[in-house]
Design a protein around this motif. Structure first.
Motif, PDB file in Angstrom:
ATOM      1  N   GLN A   1       0.827  -1.207   0.000  1.00 26.61           N
ATOM      2  CA  GLN A   1       0.000   0.000   0.000  1.00 26.61           C
ATOM      3  C   GLN A   1       0.859   1.253   0.000  1.00 26.61           C
ATOM      4  O   GLN A   1       1.977   1.264   0.545  1.00 26.61           O
ATOM      5  CB  GLN A   1      -0.839   0.045   1.283  1.00 26.61           C
ATOM      6  CG  GLN A   1      -2.094  -0.787   1.276  1.00 26.61           C
ATOM      7  CD  GLN A   1      -2.837  -0.589   2.582  1.00 26.61           C
ATOM      8  OE1 GLN A   1      -2.261  -0.705   3.668  1.00 26.61           O
ATOM      9  NE2 GLN A   1      -4.119  -0.263   2.485  1.00 26.61           N
ATOM     10  N   VAL A   2       0.318   2.305  -0.592  1.00 26.09           N
ATOM     11  CA  VAL A   2       0.900   3.645  -0.456  1.00 26.09           C
ATOM     12  C   VAL A   2      -0.128   4.471   0.298  1.00 26.09           C
ATOM     13  O   VAL A   2      -1.278   4.608  -0.153  1.00 26.09           O
ATOM     14  CB  VAL A   2       1.200   4.279  -1.825  1.00 26.09           C
ATOM     15  CG1 VAL A   2       1.774   5.685  -1.646  1.00 26.09           C
ATOM     16  CG2 VAL A   2       2.156   3.407  -2.634  1.00 26.09           C
ATOM     17  N   VAL A   3       0.255   4.975   1.449  1.00 23.95           N
ATOM     18  CA  VAL A   3      -0.673   5.741   2.282  1.00 23.95           C
ATOM     19  C   VAL A   3      -0.171   7.179   2.380  1.00 23.95           C
ATOM     20  O   VAL A   3       0.965   7.414   2.791  1.00 23.95           O
ATOM     21  CB  VAL A   3      -0.791   5.114   3.695  1.00 23.95           C
ATOM     22  CG1 VAL A   3      -1.717   5.945   4.573  1.00 23.95           C
ATOM     23  CG2 VAL A   3      -1.287   3.677   3.584  1.00 23.95           C
ATOM     24  N   PHE A   4      -1.009   8.111   1.961  1.00 22.61           N
ATOM     25  CA  PHE A   4      -0.637   9.525   1.982  1.00 22.61           C
ATOM     26  C   PHE A   4      -1.567  10.259   2.940  1.00 22.61           C
ATOM     27  O   PHE A   4      -2.778  10.273   2.754  1.00 22.61           O
ATOM     28  CB  PHE A   4      -0.746  10.116   0.577  1.00 22.61           C
ATOM     29  CG  PHE A   4      -0.441  11.583   0.504  1.00 22.61           C
ATOM     30  CD1 PHE A   4       0.832  12.066   0.794  1.00 22.61           C
ATOM     31  CD2 PHE A   4      -1.414  12.493   0.137  1.00 22.61           C
ATOM     32  CE1 PHE A   4       1.116  13.414   0.721  1.00 22.61           C
ATOM     33  CE2 PHE A   4      -1.139  13.849   0.057  1.00 22.61           C
ATOM     34  CZ  PHE A   4       0.129  14.311   0.356  1.00 22.61           C
ATOM     35  N   GLU A   5      -0.979  10.811   3.984  1.00 21.38           N
ATOM     36  CA  GLU A   5      -1.731  11.534   5.012  1.00 21.38           C
ATOM     37  C   GLU A   5      -2.950  10.742   5.475  1.00 21.38           C
ATOM     38  O   GLU A   5      -4.064  11.255   5.557  1.00 21.38           O
ATOM     39  CB  GLU A   5      -2.114  12.917   4.505  1.00 21.38           C
ATOM     40  CG  GLU A   5      -0.869  13.745   4.192  1.00 21.38           C
ATOM     41  CD  GLU A   5      -1.109  15.236   4.098  1.00 21.38           C
ATOM     42  OE1 GLU A   5      -2.180  15.610   3.593  1.00 21.38           O
ATOM     43  OE2 GLU A   5      -0.229  15.996   4.501  1.00 21.38           O
TER      44      GLU A   5
END
Lengths: 315, 259
Positions: free
Chosen positions: B61-65
């Motif tokens: 996963q890429v989690v941004f803020e």
């Protein structure tokens, strides 16, 4: 042209040409009307080509516009030229929104061939439809103009004025479009689609809008040709018709939308005279004329103007 | 306590038999300047491509803020605030530097740019010129970008990435193709220009002098895995990093010439 302003020049052209339409011989009025109608198609195609969408299937919308007008006139009794133009444009928009979502996912030759294929589907359907006159097509009644029902000759002159105003107005609007953020993004997509995406802009939105613009102008051109000739047939959607639009767009140059109108009227004039004076070899005359343009004006007729401005036109 | 801005969780990516990312997990805090190092083929650009939406990971996963942005396209990533520059500058070559900046500004202003309004309006031109001046490009504003020298092209590429005032900026080899004399002035200019934006920066770099000078944290990749992550001095002195990434050059600079 840039110094004087495109919009001012188009307005000046309207002021000069509208009165001429009232005094020129009927055959010339008819010839220029056809040239303007087809020029409308090419204007939209030029906008598409600037965004990398080289369509070999504008005959689809050209034919759709003409058949929409013909069907509305013959089966719904809607005879008003302005109303028929609105109907043609609306049909073009609806079909383009549906097809465009699929087609703008493709680029270059794949887009060109798919657009050609879709137009040939319409052509095939029209040829096989006996209810629509098959290969013979069918005739349209003379149009009215906002309730006015003029005689045939006056009607042709009014149609010329309508075609002229529509073509110049469209050229003015699309010139503004080509300078707008969305229009310039179209050119940017051709240069670097990845960068456009990474600027946060939607490539598919820009291309769909451009595609729909091309469909609207082609449909309007189809309606005008149907009204001018009072006849429609499947050849309007045939691939050679679409090819002619691409041909004229390249000859005119994609540097400016207004060049398309001049290019198409010139093309129609050369073809008409060549056909009249050299009925068995007219294609050679037209071909030679086109070859001369390609050799001496590789960026199209528009390069005559852009050279004067000290910058090259985009091929 | 530092705030986490972007988090890569267990990212995996294979290209056939090649493992480009093997369970990569990285947490980036606000304001960090991270140097990403590794030999060619270590998976650095693959990582950048996954984090910016250009490539979808096979897993992870890429989690941004706090939001999962793994499935988002580059356009959506950019609009969220994850922006990037490229190893080979990605510009509009037949347009001037100013027009490149104008397109970037218009794209950042709204998701649906105008259909009839002019791109080249005075206010936008002023902002484009200010952006170019910030990156030392005022003198080439009217030149086609295809004619620009490599250093200027790189700067413009980074300037375009900064237009949206992204909160995470990923620079893929900002000094590649730049002469030795130009690389430090270029990085000084970039850091100064970006500094005011308070962005988290991750830059991929092969030049260890650049990494040492500008990074506050260094992450080393080897064959799609993280082999070191920490303060620059510690990472560059790490035995595995020396063996697989830095090689003899750093060995010589840290311990003096071999006998």
């Amino acid at each position: 042209m840039a110094k004087l302003g495109t919009h001012a020049l188009l307005l000046a052209a309207a002021v000069v040409l509208v009165p001429l339409g009232l005094v020129l011989p009927t055959w010339l009025v008819f010839l220029v009307t056809i040239g303007l109608a087809k020029g409308l198609v090419v204007i939209g195609l030029v906008v598409m080509m600037r965004a990398g969408l080289v369509s070999f299937g504008q005959g689809l919308y050209y034919g759709l516009g003409a058949y929409s007008a013909g069907l509305a006139a013959n089966f719904l009794g809607l005879n008003d030229a302005v109303l028929l133009l609105v109907i043609g444009a609306a049909v073009g928009i609806v079909v383009a929104l549906g097809l465009g979502v699929l087609l703008v996912r493709y680029r270059q030759i794949f887009f060109a061939m798919l657009s050609l294929a879709v137009s040939m589907i319409l052509y095939g359907a029209l040829v096989r439809s006996t209810a629509l006159g098959s290969t013979d097509g069918f005739n349209l009644p003379p149009p009215t103009f906002l309730g006015l029902a003029p005689d045939v000759e006056t009607g042709r002159r009014i149609l010329f004025v309508l075609a002229l105003l529509l073509a110049l107005g469209t050229a003015s609007l699309l010139h503004r479009f080509t300078r707008s953020p969305t229009g310039v993004l179209g050119e940017a997509i051709v240069m670097n689609e990845i960068r456009v995406e990474y600027l946060g802009a939607s490539v598919s939105r820009v291309l769909l809008i451009t595609y729909v613009i091309g469909a609207i102008t082609a449909a309007l051109g189809g309606v005008l040709v149907a009204l001018a000739t009072s006849h429609i047939d499947p050849d309007l959607a045939f691939w050679t018709t679409s090819g002619e639009f691409v041909f004229v767009a390249i000859l005119s140059g994609t540097g400016h939308v207004a060049a398309s109108l001049v290019g198409m009227v010139l093309f129609e004039t050369v073809r008409s005279f060549a056909f009249q004076y050299s009925p068995y070899t007219w294609q050679m005359v037209v071909g030679t004329a086109m070859l001369l343009v390609i050799v001496f004006l590789p960026y199209g007729l528009w390069s005559l103007v852009s050279r004067g401005e000290g910058r090259s036109a985009r091929p | 306590m530092t705030r986490t801005v972007l988090e890569a969780r267990n990212l995996k990516k294979r290209f056939g038999a090649v493992v480009a990312a093997d369970d990569i997990s990285i947490t980036m805090a606000a304001g960090e300047v991270i140097g990403l190092i590794g030999a060619n083929g270590a998976g650095k650009t693959t990582f950048v491509n996954m984090v910016t939406g250009h490539l979808k990971p096979d897993a992870g996963q890429v989690v941004f803020e706090g939001s999962d942005v793994t499935a988002l396209a580059p356009r959506a990533m950019t609009r969220r605030g994850i922006t990037r520059s490229f190893q080979v500058a990605q510009l509009f070559p037949q347009l001037s530097s100013r027009d490149n900046a104008l397109i970037a500004l218009a794209s950042a202003e709204t998701e649906q740019p105008a259909l009839l309004g002019d791109l080249r309006i005075p206010d936008r031109i002023a902002r484009a010129d200010a952006l170019l001046a910030r990156f030392g490009l005022a003198d080439v504003a009217d030149r086609l970008t295809v004619e620009l020298p490599q250093g200027k092209r790189k700067l413009l590429d980074i300037a375009l990435a900064m237009v949206g005032e992204g909160r995470v900026l990923l620079l893929d080899e900002p000094t590649s193709g730049i002469s030795a004399d130009e690389k430090f002035p270029l990085m000084d200019l970039v850091m100064e220009a970006i500094g005011g934006a308070d962005a988290t920066i991750l830059f991929v770099e092969h030049d260890m002098e650049i990494v040492e000078r500008y990074a506050s944290r260094v992450i080393a990749f080897y064959e799609g895995r993280i082999i070191a992550d920490g303060a620059p001095a510690a990472v560059l002195a790490d035995a595995a990093v020396r063996r697989h990434v830095v090689g003899a050059e750093i060995h010589r600079r840290h311990e003096g010439p071999r006998r």
